[in-house]
Design a protein around this motif. Sequence first.
Motif, PDB file in Angstrom:
ATOM      1  N   ALA A  71      36.580 -51.738  33.418  1.00 54.49           N
ATOM      2  CA  ALA A  71      37.723 -52.628  33.619  1.00 54.49           C
ATOM      3  C   ALA A  71      38.679 -52.048  34.665  1.00 54.49           C
ATOM      4  O   ALA A  71      38.734 -50.836  34.856  1.00 54.49           O
ATOM      5  CB  ALA A  71      38.475 -52.819  32.302  1.00 54.49           C
ATOM      6  N   PRO A  72      39.429 -52.920  35.366  1.00 47.33           N
ATOM      7  CA  PRO A  72      40.432 -52.411  36.310  1.00 47.33           C
ATOM      8  C   PRO A  72      41.444 -51.548  35.548  1.00 47.33           C
ATOM      9  O   PRO A  72      41.848 -51.905  34.453  1.00 47.33           O
ATOM     10  CB  PRO A  72      41.110 -53.687  36.841  1.00 47.33           C
ATOM     11  CG  PRO A  72      40.206 -54.811  36.484  1.00 47.33           C
ATOM     12  CD  PRO A  72      39.401 -54.379  35.297  1.00 47.33           C
ATOM     13  N   GLY A  73      41.790 -50.424  36.141  1.00 47.07           N
ATOM     14  CA  GLY A  73      42.771 -49.546  35.494  1.00 47.07           C
ATOM     15  C   GLY A  73      42.186 -48.670  34.398  1.00 47.07           C
ATOM     16  O   GLY A  73      42.909 -47.932  33.739  1.00 47.07           O
ATOM     17  N   ALA A  74      40.862 -48.755  34.198  1.00 53.03           N
ATOM     18  CA  ALA A  74      40.218 -47.979  33.132  1.00 53.03           C
ATOM     19  C   ALA A  74      40.462 -46.480  33.310  1.00 53.03           C
ATOM     20  O   ALA A  74      40.769 -45.769  32.360  1.00 53.03           O
ATOM     21  CB  ALA A  74      38.718 -48.264  33.098  1.00 53.03           C
ATOM     22  N   ARG A  75      40.346 -46.025  34.549  1.00 49.51           N
ATOM     23  CA  ARG A  75      40.511 -44.591  34.792  1.00 49.51           C
ATOM     24  C   ARG A  75      41.943 -44.142  34.507  1.00 49.51           C
ATOM     25  O   ARG A  75      42.164 -43.045  33.993  1.00 49.51           O
ATOM     26  CB  ARG A  75      40.104 -44.235  36.223  1.00 49.51           C
ATOM     27  CG  ARG A  75      38.592 -44.362  36.409  1.00 49.51           C
ATOM     28  CD  ARG A  75      38.178 -44.200  37.834  1.00 49.51           C
ATOM     29  NE  ARG A  75      38.441 -42.854  38.317  1.00 49.51           N
ATOM     30  CZ  ARG A  75      37.638 -42.182  39.135  1.00 49.51           C
ATOM     31  NH1 ARG A  75      36.540 -42.740  39.587  1.00 49.51           N
ATOM     32  NH2 ARG A  75      37.943 -40.978  39.529  1.00 49.51           N
ATOM     33  N   ASP A  76      42.914 -45.006  34.826  1.00 47.43           N
ATOM     34  CA  ASP A  76      44.312 -44.653  34.555  1.00 47.43           C
ATOM     35  C   ASP A  76      44.564 -44.519  33.053  1.00 47.43           C
ATOM     36  O   ASP A  76      45.202 -43.566  32.616  1.00 47.43           O
ATOM     37  CB  ASP A  76      45.263 -45.698  35.143  1.00 47.43           C
ATOM     38  CG  ASP A  76      45.253 -45.666  36.661  1.00 47.43           C
ATOM     39  OD1 ASP A  76      44.989 -44.585  37.228  1.00 47.43           O
ATOM     40  OD2 ASP A  76      45.502 -46.712  37.286  1.00 47.43           O
TER      41      ASP A  76
END
Length: 106
Positions: A71-76
């Motif tokens: 998902a977008p932002g998963a790494r954050d």
Amino acid sequence: AEAGEGEKKLIELPNIVVNPAGSQGSRFLMATVAVTVADEAAEKVLRSHEVEFKDKVVTILETLTMAQLSAPGARDSLRVKIAAAAGTIIGPRVPVKVFLPQFVIQ
């Protein structure tokens, strides 16, 4: 060479491999997690608890599904969770910066 006061201490957990939640072993995530802490005391504590810290990181990664990992932002959000896990070991007031230099989903 003497480390300067502003020198960050880096602790790296290389090549962590987990099967994402719900993937029944058909997919895997390979990640390297690196954290920096600002002081030597925190670094010593984290190094001496490296196995426990790695276990916490693996647990965090394993509970995420493929959809969550990609998902977008998963790494954050992962960085936040990993920093919190480090905080449970070295104490909540020590600033921790988390890096994911390797993050491969297959």
